[in-house]
Design an enzyme around this catalytic site. Structure first.
Site, PDB file in Angstrom:
ATOM      1  CB  SER A  67       6.206   9.575   4.947  1.00 15.97           C
ATOM      2  OG  SER A  67       4.957   8.985   5.211  1.00 15.97           O
ATOM      3  CG  ASP A  97       3.113   6.541  -1.428  1.00 13.92           C
ATOM      4  OD1 ASP A  97       2.737   5.656  -0.638  1.00 13.92           O
ATOM      5  OD2 ASP A  97       3.736   7.554  -1.064  1.00 13.92           O
ATOM      6  CG  HIS A 130       5.452   5.440   1.601  1.00 12.49           C
ATOM      7  ND1 HIS A 130       4.881   6.666   1.336  1.00 12.49           N
ATOM      8  CD2 HIS A 130       5.806   5.471   2.920  1.00 12.49           C
ATOM      9  CE1 HIS A 130       4.870   7.401   2.428  1.00 12.49           C
ATOM     10  NE2 HIS A 130       5.444   6.701   3.395  1.00 12.49           N
TER      11      HIS A 130
END
Length: 220
Positions: A107, A161, A201
């Site tokens: 991320s 995501d 995610h």
């Protein structure tokens, strides 16, 4: 004696322990001479968190992260400098060349990985970006096709995501790959881009298996 080192950066609000499972999740590594390093992000105010402080490599304005997110967010240069210092320290402590260092992250950490690896003075042995996006693209992306064109890159993204849009991972891979097109054969490293149906995610087992295979290949 370690033959390679993997420096892996966590995401927003996380800590190094959040990704310390990585060395255990990659099946071949109990028998490999790999050093794993999980640096902590500094704590600072984050706009998308209402200005409250949390672990963060740089400021993020909105979640989900979209293409409208600032390309040069507050704090990113300080973090690049910190990461470069960590690379130097790992090289020194394990007596390794830059080509034996793999920089990666998840991320926000993945975004930092792409930026810090592309701006490091020497080419690293690889770069990993999981569920991340590009920063300072006017400088980092050209570097991937010139001074750092030999660095192999793994970009993975879940198609479900809703924190960092999958299109951002796709655009990173496409732009870096496009910049490397037309270079001399054999002198440009591959950009491996993988997507994962139903993954949000995070990192699913399939992604970790793909990553393990990629690391095995680049550390031969």
């Amino acid at each position: 004696m370690k033959t390679h080192a993997i420096i892996f950066m966590h995401g927003l609000g996380d800590t190094p322990s959040g990704w310390s499972f990585l060395s255990r999740a990659l099946p071949s590594y109990p028998n490999r001479d790999l050093a794993f390093v999980y640096p902590p992000a500094p704590t600072s105010p984050v706009t998308c968190n209402g200005g409250m402080s949390m672990t963060s490599w740089f400021d993020i304005i909105n979640i989900p992260v979209t293409s409208s997110e600032p390309d040069t967010p507050a704090g990113y240069l300080d973090s690049v400098s910190k990461i470069h210092s960590i690379i130097d320290s790992v090289k020194s402590s394990h007596n390794l060349p830059s080509s034996s260092i793999i920089l990666g992250g998840f991320s926000q950490g993945g975004a930092m990985s792409l930026l810090a690896a592309s701006s490091y003075p020497e080419s690293l042995g690889g770069c990993i970006c999981l569920s991340g996006w590009g920063l300072s693209k006017s400088t980092s992306f050209p570097a991937w096709s010139t001074t750092h064109s030999k660095v192999p890159i793994f970009i993975g993204h879940g198609l479900s995501d809703n924190v960092v849009l999958p299109s951002l991972g796709q655009s990173c891979a496409s732009e870096i790959e496009k910049g490397r097109e037309g270079k001399e054969g054999g002198k440009v490293a591959k950009v491996t881009f993988k997507t994962y149906q139903g993954e949000g995610h995070g990192a699913c087992e399939e992604e970790l298996r793909d990553l393990a295979l990629w690391i095995d290949e680049v550390t031969k």
